[in-house]
Design an enzyme around this catalytic site. Sequence first.
Site, mmCIF file in Angstrom:
data_model
loop_
_atom_site.group_PDB
_atom_site.id
_atom_site.type_symbol
_atom_site.label_atom_id
_atom_site.label_comp_id
_atom_site.label_asym_id
_atom_site.label_seq_id
_atom_site.Cartn_x
_atom_site.Cartn_y
_atom_site.Cartn_z
ATOM 1 N N GLN A 119 17.715 14.720 42.594
ATOM 2 C CA GLN A 119 16.943 15.486 43.432
ATOM 3 C C GLN A 119 17.271 15.145 45.019
ATOM 4 O O GLN A 119 17.199 16.142 45.955
ATOM 5 C CB GLN A 119 15.332 15.457 43.161
ATOM 6 N N SER A 122 26.634 1.610 45.758
ATOM 7 C CA SER A 122 26.393 2.680 44.616
ATOM 8 C C SER A 122 27.317 3.841 44.901
ATOM 9 O O SER A 122 27.679 4.117 45.898
ATOM 10 C CB SER A 122 24.945 3.009 44.749
ATOM 11 N N ASP A 149 11.796 7.416 38.151
ATOM 12 C CA ASP A 149 10.205 6.909 37.883
ATOM 13 C C ASP A 149 10.316 5.359 37.618
ATOM 14 O O ASP A 149 9.238 4.713 38.302
ATOM 15 C CB ASP A 149 9.767 7.833 36.807
ATOM 16 N N GLU A 150 11.049 4.918 36.665
ATOM 17 C CA GLU A 150 10.902 3.634 36.223
ATOM 18 C C GLU A 150 10.934 2.458 37.252
ATOM 19 O O GLU A 150 10.925 1.339 36.986
ATOM 20 C CB GLU A 150 11.758 3.439 35.184
ATOM 21 N N GLN A 169 10.584 3.135 40.851
ATOM 22 C CA GLN A 169 9.593 3.515 42.142
ATOM 23 C C GLN A 169 8.596 2.377 41.963
ATOM 24 O O GLN A 169 8.412 1.915 43.329
ATOM 25 C CB GLN A 169 8.923 4.792 41.867
ATOM 26 N N HIS A 180 7.722 14.176 42.020
ATOM 27 C CA HIS A 180 7.213 14.011 40.545
ATOM 28 C C HIS A 180 5.956 13.076 40.521
ATOM 29 O O HIS A 180 6.040 11.961 41.260
ATOM 30 C CB HIS A 180 7.899 13.538 39.357
ATOM 31 N N GLY A 238 18.177 19.346 40.494
ATOM 32 C CA GLY A 238 18.617 19.267 42.094
ATOM 33 C C GLY A 238 19.918 20.056 42.534
ATOM 34 O O GLY A 238 19.945 20.550 43.378
ATOM 35 N N GLU A 295 26.531 27.741 15.026
ATOM 36 C CA GLU A 295 25.044 28.608 14.976
ATOM 37 C C GLU A 295 23.922 27.838 15.324
ATOM 38 O O GLU A 295 22.951 28.421 15.794
ATOM 39 C CB GLU A 295 25.032 28.835 13.366
ATOM 40 N N GLU A 352 25.108 28.739 20.351
ATOM 41 C CA GLU A 352 24.425 30.011 20.408
ATOM 42 C C GLU A 352 23.172 29.665 21.434
ATOM 43 O O GLU A 352 22.486 30.945 21.511
ATOM 44 C CB GLU A 352 24.374 30.885 19.108
#
Length: 334
Positions: A29, A52, A84-85, A87, A109, A135, A228, A232
């Site tokens: 995001q 990073s 989330d984990e 923050q 979120h 995002g 299948e 599809e």
Amino acid sequence: MSATIYYEKDADLSVLKGKVISVLGYGSQGHAHAQNLRDSGLEVIVGQRKGSANYDLAVKDKFEPVTVEEAVKRSDVIVLALPDELQADIFEGQIRPNLSSGNIIVATHGFNVHFGQFNIPTGVYAILVAPKGPGHLVRSEYVKGGGVPCLIALGEGSGDKERKIGLAYAKGIGGTRAGVIETTFQEETETDLFGEQVVLCGGVSALIQNAFEVLVEAGYQPEMAYFECMHEMKLIVDLFYQGGLNYMRYSISNTAEFGDYTRGKRIITPETKKEMKKILNEIQTGEFAREWLLENKVNAPRFKRMRELQRKHQLEEVGRKLRKLMSWIESKEF
């Protein structure tokens, strides 16, 4: 009661003029929000850890990333686009000590705010602006002149002033072009987790894998089972996306439609629905949140083990081979 939906005319971008917006995290995001806000004429800082891959990506996109601490100090509006984990720890260690009275925190979120993982200081206000799409879609739609629908919610103590800032922010990322629906942190968080677990990720993944296994165990070629049960799926989902269940049923054969009506309810039974309600209760009570946060406290061994096992599933091995034969697919292999 119908939802309140805001559009371009309801949002004034000028309320963010002269304010500095820091986007913390340049991932899924974050990269889209930062670029869209900048392209909307707003002042944006990226907070991203040096060394990073996302730091390098931000530099490539012509940002000059700084530490989270520095970004918060220099900002009026702080956007939480971190996983989330992570923050809660980052908030307490790097964000909270550098906040100033009057700062606005924008959550993409509601997870951590709703489940009380943040100790937000007095005088600092939280709002939610959550695009209903990944995002890359938020960015690509903005570039094309469109937008992805968003949700907006106000945190404790927030009022009309913060709503105007939230709507301006949503306009800055393109959301008001499509529509911004007012909700609450609780509703966004709980419905989002439920959708992920019961339908979009957990439900669909389990359905596809189990159907694949049934065909292979019955002696059918894995390649046929893949086409299948997995390949599809996109064709059907695209029809859902365009016109709902009715359009899908209009577009398929009468044979397929009859099978839909008569066999689908044997797969999704009253017992399945009962389990869905149990999962919703686990979300509402915070049981799932506690489980996920505790998993990460011990470096997520169960999560990593499950991820590795799923990557080795026969369905994935067959899929990697078949996707190489289909040049029109932009294959993404992990």
